[in-house]
Design a protein around this motif. Sequence first.
Motif, short mmCIF file in Angstrom:
data_model
loop_
_atom_site.label_atom_id
_atom_site.label_comp_id
_atom_site.label_asym_id
_atom_site.label_seq_id
_atom_site.Cartn_x
_atom_site.Cartn_y
_atom_site.Cartn_z
N THR A 77 0.81 -1.21 0.00
CA THR A 77 0.00 0.00 0.00
C THR A 77 0.85 1.28 0.00
O THR A 77 0.60 2.20 -0.77
CB THR A 77 -0.90 0.01 1.25
OG1 THR A 77 -1.52 -1.27 1.33
CG2 THR A 77 -1.96 1.08 1.16
N ASP A 78 1.88 1.32 0.85
CA ASP A 78 2.67 2.55 0.99
C ASP A 78 3.42 2.89 -0.29
O ASP A 78 3.68 4.05 -0.58
CB ASP A 78 3.69 2.40 2.13
CG ASP A 78 3.01 2.12 3.45
OD1 ASP A 78 1.79 2.37 3.54
OD2 ASP A 78 3.69 1.64 4.37
N ASP A 79 3.80 1.85 -1.02
CA ASP A 79 4.59 2.06 -2.24
C ASP A 79 3.74 2.54 -3.41
O ASP A 79 4.28 3.09 -4.37
CB ASP A 79 5.24 0.73 -2.66
CG ASP A 79 6.70 0.71 -2.27
OD1 ASP A 79 7.00 1.23 -1.18
OD2 ASP A 79 7.52 0.20 -3.05
N LEU A 80 2.46 2.25 -3.38
CA LEU A 80 1.61 2.59 -4.52
C LEU A 80 0.37 3.36 -4.11
O LEU A 80 -0.75 2.89 -4.26
CB LEU A 80 1.19 1.31 -5.26
CG LEU A 80 2.10 0.86 -6.41
CD1 LEU A 80 1.57 -0.42 -7.01
CD2 LEU A 80 2.16 1.91 -7.50
N PRO A 81 0.56 4.60 -3.63
CA PRO A 81 -0.61 5.43 -3.32
C PRO A 81 -1.32 5.78 -4.64
O PRO A 81 -0.74 5.62 -5.72
CB PRO A 81 0.01 6.66 -2.66
CG PRO A 81 1.40 6.72 -3.19
CD PRO A 81 1.82 5.30 -3.41
N PRO A 82 -2.56 6.28 -4.56
CA PRO A 82 -3.32 6.60 -5.76
C PRO A 82 -2.55 7.46 -6.77
O PRO A 82 -2.61 7.20 -7.97
CB PRO A 82 -4.54 7.35 -5.21
CG PRO A 82 -4.75 6.76 -3.86
CD PRO A 82 -3.38 6.45 -3.34
N GLU A 83 -1.77 8.45 -6.31
CA GLU A 83 -1.05 9.33 -7.24
C GLU A 83 -0.06 8.54 -8.09
O GLU A 83 0.10 8.80 -9.28
CB GLU A 83 -0.24 10.41 -6.52
CG GLU A 83 -0.96 11.14 -5.41
CD GLU A 83 -0.92 10.37 -4.10
OE1 GLU A 83 -1.99 9.79 -3.74
OE2 GLU A 83 0.13 10.34 -3.44
N THR A 84 0.61 7.57 -7.45
CA THR A 84 1.60 6.77 -8.17
C THR A 84 0.93 5.91 -9.24
O THR A 84 1.43 5.76 -10.35
CB THR A 84 2.40 5.90 -7.18
OG1 THR A 84 2.91 6.74 -6.15
CG2 THR A 84 3.55 5.18 -7.86
N MET A 85 -0.25 5.35 -8.90
CA MET A 85 -0.98 4.56 -9.90
C MET A 85 -1.40 5.45 -11.06
O MET A 85 -1.30 5.06 -12.22
CB MET A 85 -2.21 3.91 -9.25
CG MET A 85 -1.85 2.77 -8.32
SD MET A 85 -3.31 1.81 -7.80
CE MET A 85 -3.70 2.61 -6.25
N GLU A 86 -1.85 6.67 -10.74
CA GLU A 86 -2.25 7.60 -11.80
C GLU A 86 -1.09 7.91 -12.73
O GLU A 86 -1.24 7.90 -13.95
CB GLU A 86 -2.75 8.92 -11.18
CG GLU A 86 -4.21 8.88 -10.79
CD GLU A 86 -4.80 10.28 -10.69
OE1 GLU A 86 -5.14 10.66 -9.57
OE2 GLU A 86 -4.90 10.98 -11.72
N GLU A 87 0.08 8.18 -12.13
CA GLU A 87 1.25 8.50 -12.94
C GLU A 87 1.65 7.32 -13.82
O GLU A 87 2.01 7.49 -14.99
CB GLU A 87 2.44 8.87 -12.03
CG GLU A 87 2.36 10.28 -11.48
CD GLU A 87 3.25 10.48 -10.25
OE1 GLU A 87 3.00 11.44 -9.51
OE2 GLU A 87 4.16 9.64 -10.05
N ALA A 88 1.60 6.11 -13.23
CA ALA A 88 1.98 4.91 -13.99
C ALA A 88 1.05 4.73 -15.19
O ALA A 88 1.50 4.46 -16.31
CB ALA A 88 1.96 3.68 -13.09
N VAL A 89 -0.26 4.88 -14.97
CA VAL A 89 -1.23 4.72 -16.06
C VAL A 89 -1.03 5.82 -17.11
O VAL A 89 -1.05 5.55 -18.32
CB VAL A 89 -2.68 4.72 -15.50
CG1 VAL A 89 -3.71 4.87 -16.62
CG2 VAL A 89 -2.94 3.44 -14.71
N SER A 90 -0.80 7.05 -16.66
CA SER A 90 -0.60 8.15 -17.61
C SER A 90 0.64 7.90 -18.47
O SER A 90 0.63 8.16 -19.67
CB SER A 90 -0.44 9.48 -16.88
OG SER A 90 -1.65 9.80 -16.23
#
Lengths: 196, 196
Positions: free
Chosen positions: A175-188
């Motif tokens: 969880t700590d490694d992949l907060p929502p912002e990180t998922m958003e950046e990865a998808v973008s």
Amino acid sequence: MPKFVDHEKQKILLAEAVWRIIRREGIEKASVRNIAEEAGISTGSMRHYFSTQSELFAFAMELVATRVKERMERFAFSGNPVEDMRKLLLELLPMDEERRAETEVWLAFNIKALSDPNLKKLSTRVYQEMKQGMSLMVDTLIQYDLAVSEIDRDSEIENLYGLIDGLALHAIIRTDDLPPETMEEAVSQYIGRLCK
Amino acid sequence: MPKFVDHEKQKILLAEAVWRIIRREGIEKASVRNIAEEAGISTGSMRHYFSTQSELFAFAMELVATRVKERMERFAFSGNPVEDMRKLLLELLPMDEERRAETEVWLAFNIKALSDPNLKKLSTRVYQEMKQGMSLMVDTLIQYDLAVSEIDRDSEIENLYGLIDGLALHAIIRTDDLPPETMEEAVSQYIGRLCK
């Protein structure tokens, strides 16, 4: 049909009790006795709704898929295919507590499905439905001439689907490694490179 | 130290018995009694090697990571960073029966880790080690000026790691859909677009 509604409601309450046990203690603790206790009903009344544990598990697993599908059906398309794709993909990731619960339970059921033919059928069906969704997104980009020219459609669909489920898995394991912002950046970043 | 060797050997036999039960019947069937029966020893002798089931589970989970690590250490680098990256990534995917077994067991333990603090620690440690490996691959491409210029390093690492674990998950959930060739194509397409 108030009686029918109550019956369905009770089944959903039982399924949600299964979800809570899975999240709190793991699927191996979701015995008939524990589920009944969690839902606050007797094991006798439980048999009124589900004749076996496997039947209840299949219902509880299907309920995750239904919830996700309902959310997808409510999705408001903007008309911008790239932006819509980005938002649709984020809908599938555990960006909030509700979707985190769904992801954890969904993964637990899919691992159980490896040794449970009843759940396996459901897992296969939803996998195919999800893959169709991924295909539609990739095909839309290709049709509107938005994708880079050197893509291989079939590999791209596997990549996209793999990426989303991999990010979802990591987001619940770490969880700590992949907060929502990180998922958003990865998808973008993925979409950015897929498009011209 | 023949006695020490035998002790380790016996622990590995017990861990492999856990693996087989997980694959065949699911982790919820891996009770102390069933494990002892599968390994062909008494529950009494089992306590000589592991004082709790949780301890045995942690050992069996760690053994998966050790096997993967040993394989990675034997990897023969060719000197071509892009080709080496492709081959290293394929090493992490369930391309054969041995790695399929490891992937199934690894995922089952990671889902169990969500409600088991003992396994959670191990899951977190290996996740970080794997992520370091992914970082090293992405950094190598950047250092050798092989990657496209518009990448964001951190997002790329999440994408790469997500893609690999997502493909691994799909390959065990839907074996027919993701044969080794499809995984190879998916990885090649990803690397092709990441590189200039």
